[in-house]
Design a protein around this motif. Sequence first.
Motif, PDB file in Angstrom:
ATOM      1  N   VAL A   1       0.834  -1.198   0.000  1.00  0.00           N
ATOM      2  CA  VAL A   1       0.000   0.000   0.000  1.00  0.00           C
ATOM      3  C   VAL A   1       0.874   1.256   0.000  1.00  0.00           C
ATOM      4  O   VAL A   1       0.663   2.177  -0.802  1.00  0.00           O
ATOM      5  N   GLU A   2       1.856   1.305   0.885  1.00  0.00           N
ATOM      6  CA  GLU A   2       2.705   2.493   0.970  1.00  0.00           C
ATOM      7  C   GLU A   2       3.496   2.709  -0.310  1.00  0.00           C
ATOM      8  O   GLU A   2       3.630   3.836  -0.793  1.00  0.00           O
ATOM      9  N   GLU A   3       4.038   1.624  -0.872  1.00  0.00           N
ATOM     10  CA  GLU A   3       4.775   1.755  -2.133  1.00  0.00           C
ATOM     11  C   GLU A   3       3.846   2.216  -3.250  1.00  0.00           C
ATOM     12  O   GLU A   3       4.200   3.087  -4.055  1.00  0.00           O
ATOM     13  N   GLY A   4       2.651   1.638  -3.282  1.00  0.00           N
ATOM     14  CA  GLY A   4       1.695   2.022  -4.317  1.00  0.00           C
ATOM     15  C   GLY A   4       1.247   3.463  -4.195  1.00  0.00           C
ATOM     16  O   GLY A   4       1.109   4.174  -5.195  1.00  0.00           O
ATOM     17  N   LEU A   5       1.026   3.933  -2.964  1.00  0.00           N
ATOM     18  CA  LEU A   5       0.604   5.322  -2.762  1.00  0.00           C
ATOM     19  C   LEU A   5       1.686   6.292  -3.224  1.00  0.00           C
ATOM     20  O   LEU A   5       1.391   7.328  -3.842  1.00  0.00           O
ATOM     21  N   ALA A   6       2.939   5.983  -2.920  1.00  0.00           N
ATOM     22  CA  ALA A   6       4.033   6.855  -3.348  1.00  0.00           C
ATOM     23  C   ALA A   6       4.111   6.922  -4.871  1.00  0.00           C
ATOM     24  O   ALA A   6       4.288   8.004  -5.455  1.00  0.00           O
ATOM     25  N   LEU A   7       3.965   5.772  -5.519  1.00  0.00           N
ATOM     26  CA  LEU A   7       3.983   5.756  -6.982  1.00  0.00           C
ATOM     27  C   LEU A   7       2.773   6.471  -7.564  1.00  0.00           C
ATOM     28  O   LEU A   7       2.875   7.137  -8.601  1.00  0.00           O
ATOM     29  N   ALA A   8       1.618   6.335  -6.917  1.00  0.00           N
ATOM     30  CA  ALA A   8       0.409   7.016  -7.392  1.00  0.00           C
ATOM     31  C   ALA A   8       0.593   8.528  -7.345  1.00  0.00           C
ATOM     32  O   ALA A   8       0.137   9.254  -8.253  1.00  0.00           O
ATOM     33  N   ARG A   9       1.251   9.041  -6.299  1.00  0.00           N
ATOM     34  CA  ARG A   9       1.502  10.476  -6.214  1.00  0.00           C
ATOM     35  C   ARG A   9       2.455  10.919  -7.319  1.00  0.00           C
ATOM     36  O   ARG A   9       2.258  11.982  -7.933  1.00  0.00           O
ATOM     37  N   THR A  10       3.474  10.107  -7.593  1.00  0.00           N
ATOM     38  CA  THR A  10       4.399  10.420  -8.688  1.00  0.00           C
ATOM     39  C   THR A  10       3.674  10.458 -10.020  1.00  0.00           C
ATOM     40  O   THR A  10       3.885  11.358 -10.842  1.00  0.00           O
ATOM     41  N   ALA A  11       2.796   9.472 -10.233  1.00  0.00           N
ATOM     42  CA  ALA A  11       2.044   9.409 -11.491  1.00  0.00           C
ATOM     43  C   ALA A  11       1.112  10.599 -11.637  1.00  0.00           C
ATOM     44  O   ALA A  11       0.995  11.187 -12.724  1.00  0.00           O
ATOM     45  N   ALA A  12       0.448  10.976 -10.552  1.00  0.00           N
ATOM     46  CA  ALA A  12      -0.490  12.104 -10.607  1.00  0.00           C
ATOM     47  C   ALA A  12       0.214  13.398 -10.953  1.00  0.00           C
ATOM     48  O   ALA A  12      -0.354  14.277 -11.629  1.00  0.00           O
ATOM     49  N   ALA A  13       1.465  13.536 -10.523  1.00  0.00           N
ATOM     50  CA  ALA A  13       2.215  14.760 -10.805  1.00  0.00           C
ATOM     51  C   ALA A  13       2.481  14.931 -12.294  1.00  0.00           C
ATOM     52  O   ALA A  13       2.716  16.050 -12.763  1.00  0.00           O
ATOM     53  N   GLY A  14       2.429  13.834 -13.044  1.00  0.00           N
ATOM     54  CA  GLY A  14       2.661  13.906 -14.482  1.00  0.00           C
ATOM     55  C   GLY A  14       1.422  14.209 -15.293  1.00  0.00           C
ATOM     56  O   GLY A  14       1.482  14.243 -16.523  1.00  0.00           O
ATOM     57  N   GLY A  15       0.297  14.454 -14.620  1.00  0.00           N
ATOM     58  CA  GLY A  15      -0.940  14.754 -15.332  1.00  0.00           C
ATOM     59  C   GLY A  15      -1.800  13.522 -15.515  1.00  0.00           C
ATOM     60  O   GLY A  15      -1.337  12.396 -15.314  1.00  0.00           O
ATOM     61  N   PRO A  16      -3.063  13.720 -15.898  1.00  0.00           N
ATOM     62  CA  PRO A  16      -3.990  12.588 -16.009  1.00  0.00           C
ATOM     63  C   PRO A  16      -3.645  11.666 -17.167  1.00  0.00           C
ATOM     64  O   PRO A  16      -3.322  12.101 -18.270  1.00  0.00           O
ATOM     65  N   GLY A  17      -3.673  10.384 -16.889  1.00  0.00           N
ATOM     66  CA  GLY A  17      -3.481   9.346 -17.889  1.00  0.00           C
ATOM     67  C   GLY A  17      -4.304   8.145 -17.499  1.00  0.00           C
ATOM     68  O   GLY A  17      -4.829   8.057 -16.382  1.00  0.00           O
ATOM     69  N   ARG A  18      -4.415   7.209 -18.403  1.00  0.00           N
ATOM     70  CA  ARG A  18      -5.273   6.043 -18.161  1.00  0.00           C
ATOM     71  C   ARG A  18      -4.904   5.336 -16.859  1.00  0.00           C
ATOM     72  O   ARG A  18      -5.775   5.010 -16.047  1.00  0.00           O
ATOM     73  N   TYR A  19      -3.627   5.104 -16.642  1.00  0.00           N
ATOM     74  CA  TYR A  19      -3.221   4.347 -15.462  1.00  0.00           C
ATOM     75  C   TYR A  19      -3.035   5.234 -14.241  1.00  0.00           C
ATOM     76  O   TYR A  19      -3.294   4.804 -13.110  1.00  0.00           O
ATOM     77  N   SER A  20      -2.597   6.473 -14.448  1.00  0.00           N
ATOM     78  CA  SER A  20      -2.440   7.360 -13.289  1.00  0.00           C
ATOM     79  C   SER A  20      -3.786   7.672 -12.649  1.00  0.00           C
ATOM     80  O   SER A  20      -3.891   7.766 -11.416  1.00  0.00           O
ATOM     81  N   VAL A  21      -4.844   7.772 -13.444  1.00  0.00           N
ATOM     82  CA  VAL A  21      -6.179   8.021 -12.884  1.00  0.00           C
ATOM     83  C   VAL A  21      -6.682   6.775 -12.152  1.00  0.00           C
ATOM     84  O   VAL A  21      -7.246   6.867 -11.048  1.00  0.00           O
ATOM     85  N   GLN A  22      -6.486   5.608 -12.734  1.00  0.00           N
ATOM     86  CA  GLN A  22      -6.905   4.384 -12.045  1.00  0.00           C
ATOM     87  C   GLN A  22      -6.114   4.178 -10.758  1.00  0.00           C
ATOM     88  O   GLN A  22      -6.653   3.697  -9.749  1.00  0.00           O
ATOM     89  N   ALA A  23      -4.843   4.568 -10.783  1.00  0.00           N
ATOM     90  CA  ALA A  23      -4.037   4.483  -9.566  1.00  0.00           C
ATOM     91  C   ALA A  23      -4.575   5.427  -8.506  1.00  0.00           C
ATOM     92  O   ALA A  23      -4.594   5.097  -7.308  1.00  0.00           O
ATOM     93  N   ALA A  24      -5.020   6.614  -8.915  1.00  0.00           N
ATOM     94  CA  ALA A  24      -5.591   7.564  -7.957  1.00  0.00           C
ATOM     95  C   ALA A  24      -6.867   7.007  -7.330  1.00  0.00           C
ATOM     96  O   ALA A  24      -7.117   7.184  -6.132  1.00  0.00           O
ATOM     97  N   ILE A  25      -7.674   6.314  -8.132  1.00  0.00           N
ATOM     98  CA  ILE A  25      -8.889   5.681  -7.599  1.00  0.00           C
ATOM     99  C   ILE A  25      -8.509   4.588  -6.596  1.00  0.00           C
ATOM    100  O   ILE A  25      -9.079   4.497  -5.496  1.00  0.00           O
TER     101      ILE A  25
END
Length: 417
Positions: A279-303
């Motif tokens: 969970v902690e590793e995934g949350l950190a990666l999700a924040r990194t992905a969100a910083a790059g703007g919306p994308g198919r996987y970054s949005v699903q990661a945010a959900i």
Amino acid sequence: MTSPGSAASDALAGIRREERSRLLAALVSRFGDLELAEDAAQDALTAALETWPRTGVPHTPLAWLMTTATRKAIDRLRREKALTERLARLRVEQERRPPPPPSVSPVDPDEIPDERLELFFACCHPTLGIEEQIALTLRCLAGLTTVEIAQAFLVPVPTMQQRLVRAKKRMRVTRIPVRVPEAADLPRRLPAVLAVIYLIYTEGYAATAGADHVRTELTSEAIRLGRIVHRLMAGQSEVAGLLALMLLTEARTPARMDRDGMPVPLSDQDRSRWDRLLVEEGLALARTAAAGGPGRYSVQAAIAALHAEAEDVDSTDWAQIVLLYDVLLRLSPGPAVRVARAVAVGRRDGPHAGLVALDALSPDPGLREHHPFHEARAVTLELLGRSEDARLAWARAFELSRNEVERAYLTRRWWEA
């Protein structure tokens, strides 16, 4: 006493799809020709059925198959008109390969090269349509069946069969080489490769058919490949998003089955059993992905991150999840996304609103044959107190499911409705 023929058949049956896909990938890597590799692999399997009953099952069956398939492929090349040119190219390419360490036996099955990630990029050739790239890679290199791929795309099996035939024909007619692309070409092929990895994980997380609800060999392989891509292309937000999505989803695994081996829905899972490190590793990666703007996987990661951060289903930020699904629908519209959004609407606005949203999707022919859609309707109908309608929805989901564990779960829900 087991006959030699039965022993040979059992040995071939014991070679998992994972190993067969490694065999095919190794052949594609060596010869650069998907059709040739498939034919040679099939020739080798046929030869094993003919030879092993007489000689016995070899100590390393997969290595035997690799050696035999290589010989069969070369025999096929010798029968072609372009013999001289193609064999010369193969000799040059073979000479460029580094020799194996002297201490390694050439028949060691572990030394069959596992170059599938490179081959995923190679097979996702821009001459093919992106859906053809994904389907062909899943079928030929990832080892998924046509039924499983059809389920992933929510299309009838005959439709998927036709797509695969057309893709193979296009590769044959246009003579598309299956070669690892140059570094400059990787970003162009990345979306298809990420989709392949994601669909491998999805099939492993909830198997389409068979006796196992979860196929850990697929989920583990998808995460392994996702980590490799992330190391190679760490600056790509969608790569981080896909890895985050898989890790946050995988973190739920310890709570996904009850003591009887039945699936446990997300709403009923004991979240204290979730893997906090993932969970902690995934949350950190999700924040990194969100910083790059919306994308198919970054949005699903945010959900997935919103689910991971909530204490329970009631405290989940469903309003934010609905908004994220709205964004996802603009980026990657699809029936499965629409179902997930309808479920989220039901959580945000109440089951009546959820049922309205779900029923608005019922004309979609893909969803009519998609058992999770009917499961979502059944749960919503139960919340509304419409037991008989819920039972009908559970029954329809049961009819459409091919997984034994899933069918047992649906039967129980039908009786309880």
